[in-house]
Enzyme design. Structure first.
Site, mmCIF file in Angstrom:
data_model
loop_
_atom_site.group_PDB
_atom_site.id
_atom_site.type_symbol
_atom_site.label_atom_id
_atom_site.label_comp_id
_atom_site.label_asym_id
_atom_site.label_seq_id
_atom_site.Cartn_x
_atom_site.Cartn_y
_atom_site.Cartn_z
ATOM 1 N N ASP A 207 -3.431 -28.113 10.233
ATOM 2 C CA ASP A 207 -3.347 -27.362 11.311
ATOM 3 C C ASP A 207 -4.951 -27.079 11.730
ATOM 4 O O ASP A 207 -5.568 -26.092 11.014
ATOM 5 C CB ASP A 207 -2.944 -26.023 10.838
ATOM 6 C CG ASP A 207 -2.748 -24.833 11.974
ATOM 7 O OD1 ASP A 207 -3.164 -24.842 13.302
ATOM 8 O OD2 ASP A 207 -2.409 -23.565 11.570
ATOM 9 N N LYS B 165 -7.765 -21.319 21.498
ATOM 10 C CA LYS B 165 -8.919 -20.793 20.765
ATOM 11 C C LYS B 165 -10.021 -21.597 21.335
ATOM 12 O O LYS B 165 -11.095 -21.090 21.853
ATOM 13 C CB LYS B 165 -8.681 -20.987 19.321
ATOM 14 C CG LYS B 165 -7.525 -20.006 18.709
ATOM 15 C CD LYS B 165 -7.424 -20.131 17.315
ATOM 16 C CE LYS B 165 -6.268 -19.579 16.980
ATOM 17 N NZ LYS B 165 -6.099 -18.142 16.976
ATOM 18 N N TRP C 128 -2.753 -18.158 7.310
ATOM 19 C CA TRP C 128 -1.869 -19.282 8.304
ATOM 20 C C TRP C 128 -1.484 -20.309 7.276
ATOM 21 O O TRP C 128 -0.296 -20.976 7.695
ATOM 22 C CB TRP C 128 -2.570 -19.396 9.239
ATOM 23 C CG TRP C 128 -3.113 -18.486 10.384
ATOM 24 C CD1 TRP C 128 -4.219 -17.987 10.455
ATOM 25 C CD2 TRP C 128 -2.070 -17.727 11.016
ATOM 26 N NE1 TRP C 128 -3.985 -16.957 11.235
ATOM 27 C CE2 TRP C 128 -2.821 -16.694 11.707
ATOM 28 C CE3 TRP C 128 -0.558 -17.607 11.135
ATOM 29 C CZ2 TRP C 128 -2.169 -15.607 12.479
ATOM 30 C CZ3 TRP C 128 0.047 -16.797 11.928
ATOM 31 C CH2 TRP C 128 -0.733 -15.800 12.770
#
Length: 366
Positions: free
Chosen positions: A177, A201, A102
């Site tokens: 992030d 999440k 990511w």
């Protein structure tokens, strides 16, 4: 109905009590005779939902007043493209530290707008660790330094001590992030310029993203962009510059209330340590039947990837796990193997059930 233990990486399991409350309120929210998803986002009912969600998130994460909180659509990947547009000049350098898939995605989104400097990367080591902060090659006058706090696929997490010091950063803001680890432990928000996270999440359902921005950063001119891409406009519009994902925002609010009622981030930090410890103990004491290749100091508490010693056992493992009520354990296609995502809403009983299954599977197939 018997609910399974869902180890999906995102969209992920939600608290059962939150789902039941949403079910109860689906047709009639608080006696108004309509669902919250049917009501105007400008009306008093939804304004109440939005206001409480922000207040509760601020309380949960101890977000200071000098930080704005936005609730937006688009996901974390969209944020990755908007960061340089809002906080960097055209062609200005932005530093990125790569610890997994990511982080590379964040670079891809930023490259059209800034000169990306890879300040550090653990790719040569297979993304099995976090690059030591004293090795980062930071740029002079960078717009910001970006990190991925938890790599959902590779199972690598920045822990206390992994982040650079204020002396190293100087006046350059740290951007992170936190999609897969937000609100899982106490966090000093003041160390960051921007924190962002897709909700799917730890915070709620897919479809809404939280962006926490230090207010002085709004003073940056950024680059030419449409109004809808301007965080200053979203702030002025109270995250309602366009019609927001109201159902997702509502569910996020319920999830945050649940986390507060359960004891807040301090309690979830304790649970996360116990849950991840259960799985790493099974892996580390399996005699090589299971293996996790991440440096122990950088192991994620949220996502536990692991491999079986023989790939031929992968399909039987997944089939038998599903039969035992343990689903979504297949690893990401970029890495393979298995992955157990154990976010805040995953119960300790669910993780214990997986640990017991793994021991039993090893006994029968070892």
């Amino acid at each position: 109905m018997s609910r399974v233990h869902n180890f999906a990486a995102g969209p992920a399991t939600l608290p059962e009590s939150v789902l039941r409350q949403a079910q109860e309120e689906m047709l009639d929210w608080h006696g108004v005779g309509a669902s919250i998803v049917e009501l105007s986002h400008r009306g008093p009912e939804f304004i109440q939902v939005a206001t409480e969600a922000e207040a509760d998130l601020r309380k949960l994460m101890s977000i200071p007043d000098d930080y704005a909180v936005l609730f937006l659509g688009g996901g974390a990947t969209t944020v990755q493209a908007l960061l340089p547009l809002n906080f960097a000049s055209a062609g200005q350098t932005a530093d990125y530290v790569l610890s997994g898939h990511w982080g590379k995605t964040a670079v891809k989104q930023a490259k059209p707008y800034v000169s990306v400097n890879i300040a550090a990367s653990s790719e040569a080591e297979g993304f099995r660790t976090v690059p030591a902060a004293n090795t980062w090659q930071l740029s002079k006058d960078a717009a910001y330094v970006h990190v991925t706090a938890n790599e959902t696929i590779h199972g690598v997490e920045f822990r206390e001590g992994h982040y650079p010091t204020r002396e190293q950063l100087g006046d350059v803001p740290l951007v992170a992030d936190f999609s897969s680890s937000i609100a899982s432990e106490p966090l000093d928000i003041s160390k960051f310029g921007v924190i962002y996270a897709g909700a799917q999440k730890n915070l709620g359902p897919v479809g809404i993203t939280v962006v926490i921005i230090r207010r002085d950063l709004f003073e940056r001119a950024g680059q030419p962009r449409a109004d809808i891409l301007d965080y200053r406009s979203h702030l002025k519009g109270e995250s309602m510059l366009n019609t927001p994902p109201s159902w997702n925002w509502y569910l996020l609010g319920l999830t945050v209330k649940w986390m507060l009622a359960e004891g807040g981030v301090e309690e979830f930090a304790r649970r996360s340590a116990r849950k991840s410890g259960l799985l790493y103990d099974v892996i580390d004491n399996s005699g090589g039947f299971y293996r996790n290749e991440v440096d122990k100091a950088a192991r994620s508490r949220m996502n536990v990837p692991f491999f079986l010693h023989d790939e031929a056992l992968d399909k039987p493992f997944l089939k038998e796990a599903e039969a035992a009520g343990l689903i979504s354990l297949k690893g990401h296609r970029a890495l393979g193997g298995m992955r157990a995502s154990i976010y805040n809403a995953m119960s300790e009983a669910g993780v214990q059930a997986l640990a017991d299954f793994m021991r039993d599977f090893r006994q029968r197939h070892g």
